[in-house]
Design a protein around this motif. Structure first.
Motif, PDB file in Angstrom:
ATOM      1  N   SER A 106       0.822  -1.211   0.000  1.00 56.90           N
ATOM      2  CA  SER A 106       0.000   0.000   0.000  1.00 56.90           C
ATOM      3  C   SER A 106       0.857   1.263   0.000  1.00 56.90           C
ATOM      4  O   SER A 106       2.004   1.264   0.461  1.00 56.90           O
ATOM      5  CB  SER A 106      -0.919   0.005   1.226  1.00 56.90           C
ATOM      6  N   ASP A 126      -4.798  -0.186   0.579  1.00 58.89           N
ATOM      7  CA  ASP A 126      -4.464  -1.356   1.387  1.00 58.89           C
ATOM      8  C   ASP A 126      -3.617  -2.286   0.523  1.00 58.89           C
ATOM      9  O   ASP A 126      -3.174  -1.903  -0.560  1.00 58.89           O
ATOM     10  CB  ASP A 126      -5.716  -2.043   1.942  1.00 58.89           C
ATOM     11  N   TYR A 149      -7.535   6.309   3.316  1.00 63.73           N
ATOM     12  CA  TYR A 149      -7.535   5.026   4.024  1.00 63.73           C
ATOM     13  C   TYR A 149      -8.822   4.287   3.681  1.00 63.73           C
ATOM     14  O   TYR A 149      -9.767   4.868   3.120  1.00 63.73           O
ATOM     15  CB  TYR A 149      -7.381   5.206   5.537  1.00 63.73           C
TER      16      TYR A 149
END
Length: 827
Positions: A710, A744, A794
């Protein structure tokens, strides 16, 4: 591809430009007593860093334009040599002999940890003048945006307040930062919170970015890079300066700086006061930042003693939640998914549609972060004869502050409080305001014993540090809608953490022949870490952990002549888990293992001045660096959550980063220059297993596969085209390109940051009226093409109200076109 074409077009334009330049200047630097060459001497032309001498003591400057210029040559343990150089047609060759026995400068305190052309590593040096070009009040990461493999972002969107820097895909938790050799990273989280030191750049004398593991440093391991900051240095003449900036989003920067110069040949005093304030690009994302810097020094022929104190106080509205994906896309169906799953209230969803990409999650007036950090350093540098010197420092950092939050319908049990009973009614929830505090001391000492003989073939350092961190974490309730038997400032959790970190290292470079050099570096590091008490979720976070790391490093350099060099190095870095790897796991779970990195670097450098190219006299620099960073037990997020929804990290057996960094610069005298850097990389986790949740809320572990790490873009580039069409007037275009980044480790495009490209424009005009030293007028236009992009974000997933896996992305949008204008004066 657009970036490469643009860089090529700019190079072609440069090649056909008029031949403004005059002749180049080159020469050698030697010991006046023995005649031996002095490799690594610093060369400055008109106060701007222009390189160092090579293994034979030789240097070469760009073609020097007509007029009178100041050439300054300095080397540790020698008197600096300052002479006038006249720009003229044809090549000039100089012989410069330095007298030994100089007054020591602050360089003796920081050179022990710096890389150079002998260490076989990849690094970038920036001088005070380099940083001043970009310093309009934005945080330090934005001043480093054009250096290789760097990606920056800002919570508030405009580079003031909370900002972050990633180098080779590694966040600042993996970037070792030191100020004058003293560790800056928080020992528990390993982050470097530069928001606590606003306008630090105005007090920086020099800065070095080492990519990869680099040389041994004090403090935490460098897992992506290290940034070595020096505020030391001696300005021999008295000065007074003021920088004043105003810009978009009601941004202000004001500072005053002063210095006495060298008084009585021995004493110096320097100081700075600064204030930076902004409303921020994001709604309700204001920052109010204040800082000071003060230094007092004494120096004699072989001794330098300097006391330094600097401090920052910040008050920032909490913009760290970012904005939900529908705020950027305007997708109403997706917005409803956020509402159905409790990620947004109906009122917040209405504001999302109204405020768009500048939406702020918080509306409480004092939803702020408040923190102050005071630094105290005492430095001693002592010459021990002609070949030895020692640098030592004692330091103390005092940090304290809190962030305040308004919280709705919180259970009393979550705060360790009894329910409230009113008549026959039992109230189990309340609205309240709490403050989460940090109160800490970080103190210790560092030292470096340096062997630097006059002949310069062998240079060695024995150094190390001992540091201790003591940090109280606690929370207080300052108001509750319903309260029964709650004390004033009711404390609902408390834990204390202590961390002791000491290391010792031995490093040496040996110039075996005029063309072959070798480098070795051995470091031993010991860490002891303990936590006692409960966390805000009322879980016991008692922790005991100890680590011992041995980190060897080695390298070699081969000089090919004519300013060319081949180099290669190998280095090991190891680091302990961070605080969250203990506190976010079930009580007593201390299974997180330390991480290990084996870093292989190799490359080619050329630095040539005075080349004739299509009728132009030019200076050319180029470097190609290949790296392979092989990780064992790297800690990465798996997608699994703990019992309060915090993402958990786990060790993965194998992962790696490998890439090619290309850096080049072409300059035609002082009239026009082009500098470019391009990084192409692969960043992979091997045998990675995703964790998702089924309809029964049970974790399901996926099949092993190779995936992308990530926040690690495969392509990063930066280009600066700068010209001086008129004397004192400098203009520059700055282009930045960053490819896709995944939020991620799933390599899923639906959980990613879109690629982006931004163009900034800068113009500075300096003139010298008779009544002061200099006035400079400057303007910086950021994001000239008005791109809408996000530089950070995120993601998290769980089984939602629909009974299937739902993913929620949050982003940090960056400001559209905006400006900063400044008036800077020097007396």
């Amino acid at each position: 591809m657009k970036t490469v074409l643009l860089a090529g077009a700019a190079l072609c334009a440069l090649a056909t430009a008029p031949a403004w330049a005059q002749g180049p200047v080159s020469g050698t630097v030697t010991d006046a007593r023995t005649g031996e060459a002095l490799p690594g001497a610093t060369i400055l032309l008109d106060g701007t860093a222009s390189g160092t001498t090579d293994a034979t003591g030789a240097f070469a400057l760009p073609a020097v334009p007509a007029g009178t210029h100041e050439l300054r040559i300095s080397f540790l343990g020698y008197d600096a040599l300052v002479q006038r150089v006249e720009g003229q047609a044809g090549e000039q060759r100089l012989r410069n002999a330095l007298q030994p026995g100089a007054v020591l400068t602050g360089e003796a305190l920081v050179t022990a940890s710096q890389a150079n052309d002998r260490t076989g590593t990849a690094y970038t040096n920036l001088s005070k003048e380099d940083l001043a070009k970009r310093n309009f009040g934005q945080d330090l990461p934005y001043l480093l945006d054009q250096t290789p493999s760097v990606v920056v972002n800002s919570d508030a969107g405009a580079g003031v307040g909370y900002t972050d820097i990633r180098i080779r895909g590694t966040s600042n938790t993996g970037i070792n930062m030191t100020i004058n050799g003293v560790p800056l990273n928080d020992p528990e989280s390993r982050g470097s919170f530069l928001v606590n030191l606003p306008d630090l750049a105005s007090s920086i004398n020099s800065l070095q970015v080492q990519r990869g593991v680099g040389t041994s440093q004090n403090g935490g391991a460098a897992f992506g890079a290290s940034i070595n900051i020096s505020t030391l240095g001696v300005r021999r003449e008295a000065y007074a300066e003021s920088q004043n900036t105003y810009g978009s989003f009601n941004t202000w920067k004001n500072n005053v700086q002063f210095g006495t110069g060298l008084v009585g040949g021995h004493f110096t005093v320097d100081g700075r006061l600064s204030r930076i304030a902004t409303d921020g690009y994001m709604n309700r994302a204001a920052s109010d930042l204040k800082s000071y810097y003060f230094a007092a020094g004494y120096q004699a022929k072989s001794t330098l003693l300097k006391f330094i104190t600097f401090s920052g106080r910040e008050k920032t509205y909490q913009a760290w939640n970012g904005v939900p994906e529908p705020a950027i896309t305007g997708n109403r169906a997706l917005l409803q998914t956020y509402v159905d799953n409790g990620e947004l209230s109906e009122a917040n969803a209405a504001r999302v549609l109204r405020e768009g990409r500048r939406y702020s999650y918080y509306t409480y007036d004092n939803q702020t972060d408040n923190y102050q950090q005071n630094h105290y350093q005492l430095h001693l540098s002592q010459g021990l004869g002609p070949n030895w010197n020692v640098g030592a420092a004692a330091h103390l950092t005092r940090g304290f502050g809190y962030y305040e939050s308004y919280r709705e319908r919180r259970k009393f049990s979550d705060y360790g409080l009894p329910n409230v009973v009113v008549g026959n009614q039992t109230i189990t929830r309340t609205n309240l305001i709490d403050q989460k505090w940090l109160d800490n001391y970080f103190y210790g000492g560092t030292f470096a014993l340096n062997y630097q003989p006059r002949e310069g073939k062998l240079q060695a350092t024995l150094g190390g540090a001992w540091n201790r961190f003591n940090n109280d974490h606690y929370g207080e309730i300052i108001w509750a809608q319903y309260a029964q038997n709650i004390a004033h400032r009711q404390r609902y959790y408390f834990n204390n953490a202590t961390k002791t970190d000491y290391n010792a290292y031995a490093r040496a470079t040996w110039q075996a022949t005029s063309w072959l050099g070798v480098y070795g570096d051995l470091q031993l590091r010991r860490i002891g870490y303990r936590i006692d008490g409960i966390e805000d979720d009322q879980n016991d976070v008692t922790t005991r952990a100890r680590y011992t790391f041995f980190n060897p490093k080695a390298g070699t350099t081969v000089s090919l002549g004519h300013g060319q060099q081949l180099y290669a190095s190998f280095a090991v870095g190891q680091r302990e888990p961070v605080r969250a790897d203990f506190t976010d796991r079930p009580a007593g779970d201390q299974t997180a293992r330390p991480e290990r990195l084996e870093d292989y670097e190799g490359g080619y450098r050329i630095n040539r001045a005075g080349l004739s190219w299509l009728g132009l006299i030019t200076d050319v620099r180029f470097e190609a660096n290949y790296y392979f960073m092989n990780y064992r037990d790297q800690l990465v997020a798996t997608g699994q959550l703990n019992d309060v929804g915090t993402a958990l990290r786990t060790n993965v057996a194998r992962s790696y980063r490998r890439g090619l960094e290309l850096t080049g610069a072409v300059a035609a005298a002082d009239k026009i220059s082009l500098s470019s850097t391009l990084t192409l990389s692969q960043n992979r986790i091997q045998n990675y297993r995703d964790v998702v949740y089924d309809e029964n809320f049970e974790a399901v572990v996926g099949a092993p596969r190779t995936s992308t790490i990530s926040y690690s873009p495969a392509v990063v580039s930066a280009h600066t085209l700068e010209g001086q069409p008129l004397k004192g007037l400098r203009t520059a275009l700055l282009l930045k390109t960053v490819s896709r980044q995944y939020l991620d480790n799933s390599a899923n495009k639906n959980r990613s940051l879109q690629p982006y490209q931004t163009l900034d424009f800068r113009v500075r005009y300096a003139f010298r009226p008779v009544f002061m030293k200099e006035i400079e007028l400057a303007i910086l236009v950021n994001n000239l093409l008005n791109r809408e992009y996000a530089a950070n974000g995120y993601t998290y997933s769980y089984v939602g109200a629909s009974g299937r896996q739902e993913t929620f992305n949050w982003y940090y949008p960056q400001a559209t076109r905006n400006f900063l204008a400044s008036v800077n004066v020097k007396f």
